[in-house]
Design a protein around this motif. Structure first.
Motif, short mmCIF file in Angstrom:
data_model
loop_
_atom_site.label_atom_id
_atom_site.label_comp_id
_atom_site.label_asym_id
_atom_site.label_seq_id
_atom_site.Cartn_x
_atom_site.Cartn_y
_atom_site.Cartn_z
N LEU A 1 -4.46 3.47 -12.71
CA LEU A 1 -4.64 2.09 -12.24
C LEU A 1 -4.09 1.91 -10.83
CD1 LEU A 1 -3.78 0.16 -15.52
CD2 LEU A 1 -5.99 0.15 -14.34
N PHE A 2 -2.89 2.46 -10.60
CA PHE A 2 -2.30 2.33 -9.27
C PHE A 2 -3.06 3.16 -8.24
CE2 PHE A 2 1.36 0.50 -11.48
CZ PHE A 2 1.62 -0.57 -10.64
N ALA A 3 -3.55 4.32 -8.63
CA ALA A 3 -4.32 5.14 -7.69
C ALA A 3 -5.61 4.43 -7.29
CB ALA A 3 -4.62 6.51 -8.31
N VAL A 4 -6.29 3.81 -8.24
CA VAL A 4 -7.51 3.06 -7.92
C VAL A 4 -7.16 1.84 -7.06
CG1 VAL A 4 -9.40 1.70 -8.90
CG2 VAL A 4 -8.78 3.90 -9.93
N SER A 5 -6.08 1.16 -7.42
CA SER A 5 -5.63 0.02 -6.62
C SER A 5 -5.36 0.46 -5.17
CB SER A 5 -4.36 -0.58 -7.23
OG SER A 5 -3.82 -1.57 -6.40
N PHE A 6 -4.71 1.60 -5.03
CA PHE A 6 -4.42 2.16 -3.70
C PHE A 6 -5.72 2.40 -2.93
CE2 PHE A 6 -3.96 5.97 -1.05
CZ PHE A 6 -2.91 5.59 -0.22
N GLY A 7 -6.68 3.05 -3.58
CA GLY A 7 -7.95 3.36 -2.93
C GLY A 7 -8.77 2.14 -2.57
N LEU A 8 -8.73 1.12 -3.41
CA LEU A 8 -9.51 -0.10 -3.15
C LEU A 8 -8.92 -0.93 -2.01
CD1 LEU A 8 -10.39 -1.34 -6.74
CD2 LEU A 8 -11.93 -0.34 -5.05
N TRP B 1 0.83 -1.21 0.00
CA TRP B 1 0.00 0.00 0.00
C TRP B 1 0.87 1.26 0.00
CZ3 TRP B 1 -1.53 3.81 3.75
CH2 TRP B 1 -2.70 4.49 3.43
N TYR B 2 1.89 1.28 0.86
CA TYR B 2 2.76 2.45 0.93
C TYR B 2 3.62 2.61 -0.33
CZ TYR B 2 1.69 3.67 5.75
OH TYR B 2 1.05 4.10 6.89
N THR B 3 4.08 1.50 -0.88
CA THR B 3 4.90 1.63 -2.10
C THR B 3 4.06 2.09 -3.29
OG1 THR B 3 4.68 -0.76 -2.53
CG2 THR B 3 6.67 -0.03 -1.38
N ILE B 4 2.81 1.70 -3.32
CA ILE B 4 1.93 2.21 -4.38
C ILE B 4 1.75 3.72 -4.21
CG2 ILE B 4 -0.45 2.23 -5.24
CD1 ILE B 4 -0.46 -0.82 -4.70
N ALA B 5 1.52 4.15 -2.98
CA ALA B 5 1.35 5.60 -2.73
C ALA B 5 2.60 6.36 -3.13
CB ALA B 5 1.04 5.83 -1.25
N GLY B 6 3.76 5.87 -2.72
CA GLY B 6 5.01 6.53 -3.10
C GLY B 6 5.22 6.54 -4.61
N GLY B 7 4.83 5.45 -5.27
CA GLY B 7 4.95 5.38 -6.73
C GLY B 7 4.06 6.39 -7.43
N VAL B 8 2.84 6.56 -6.93
CA VAL B 8 1.93 7.55 -7.54
C VAL B 8 2.49 8.95 -7.38
CG1 VAL B 8 -0.36 8.61 -7.36
CG2 VAL B 8 -0.15 6.12 -7.35
N VAL B 9 2.97 9.28 -6.18
CA VAL B 9 3.55 10.61 -5.96
C VAL B 9 4.78 10.80 -6.84
CG1 VAL B 9 4.72 12.08 -4.26
CG2 VAL B 9 2.63 10.84 -3.62
N GLY B 10 5.66 9.79 -6.88
CA GLY B 10 6.86 9.88 -7.71
C GLY B 10 6.53 10.01 -9.19
N ALA B 11 5.51 9.29 -9.64
CA ALA B 11 5.12 9.37 -11.06
C ALA B 11 4.60 10.75 -11.40
CB ALA B 11 4.07 8.31 -11.37
N LEU B 12 3.79 11.33 -10.52
CA LEU B 12 3.27 12.67 -10.78
C LEU B 12 4.40 13.70 -10.79
CD1 LEU B 12 -0.04 12.48 -8.73
CD2 LEU B 12 0.24 12.33 -11.22
N LEU B 13 5.37 13.53 -9.90
CA LEU B 13 6.52 14.44 -9.90
C LEU B 13 7.35 14.30 -11.18
CD1 LEU B 13 7.71 14.17 -6.19
CD2 LEU B 13 6.59 16.12 -7.29
N SER B 14 7.54 13.07 -11.63
CA SER B 14 8.33 12.86 -12.85
C SER B 14 7.56 13.27 -14.10
CB SER B 14 8.81 11.42 -12.95
OG SER B 14 7.74 10.54 -13.18
N ALA B 15 6.25 13.36 -13.99
CA ALA B 15 5.43 13.76 -15.14
C ALA B 15 5.65 15.23 -15.50
CB ALA B 15 3.96 13.50 -14.86
#
Length: 145
Positions: A94-101, A48-62
């Motif tokens: 997909l990862f954000a929805v996975s995180f929320g679910l 769960w935490y690695t997904i959250a970190g990945g989403v934040v990192g992806a948005l920053l790299s975007a």
């Protein structure tokens, strides 16, 4: 073709994408360990935490990735970059929805399936990113002659 989003000639986007990719891949490893029964509930929390970190990192790299995208003048390269960007956005979604679910239904398989689909999206997108860099020289400064 150099890129405007760079530091001393080094493009920022490729530097940043390793973080969300690594975190998301590790989240799948954590899911496998947990759902296969090889580890306790800590593994699903780490996922769960690695997904959250990945989403934040992806948005920053975007951000630098989008700056690079806006600088493309070649139509063919622009089409490849557009597909690359859309696939990355799909992966983030997909990862954000996975995180929320995972919050209300921590044991369901659906979040894991969504994460796996996100991994497929970043694999294809990564291939296209490689095409942009290695074939079309996006973000590559040619040495002076």
């Amino acid at each position: 073709m150099s890129t405007p989003a760079s530091v001393k000639g080094h493009p920022i986007h490729p530097m940043l994408v390793a973080l969300p990719i690594g975190l998301w891949v590790f989240s799948i490893v954590c899911d496998i360990v947990f759902h296969a029964g090889w580890g306790g509930p800590t593994w699903k929390v780490v996922a769960w935490y690695t997904i959250a970190g990945g989403v934040v990192g992806a948005l920053l790299s975007a951000v630098p990735g989008f700056i690079d995208f806006l600088s493309i003048r070649d139509r063919r390269v622009g089409r490849i970059a557009l597909v690359h960007m859309v696939l990355n956005l799909i992966a983030v979604a997909l990862f954000a929805v996975s995180f929320g679910l995972r919050i209300p239904h921590p044991l369901d398989a659906l979040p894991v399936v969504l994460s796996a689909l996100g991994i497929v999206a970043i694999l294809i997108s990564g291939w296209l990113g490689g095409e942009l860099v290695y074939v079309h020289q996006m973000g590559v400064n040619k040495p002076p002659r």
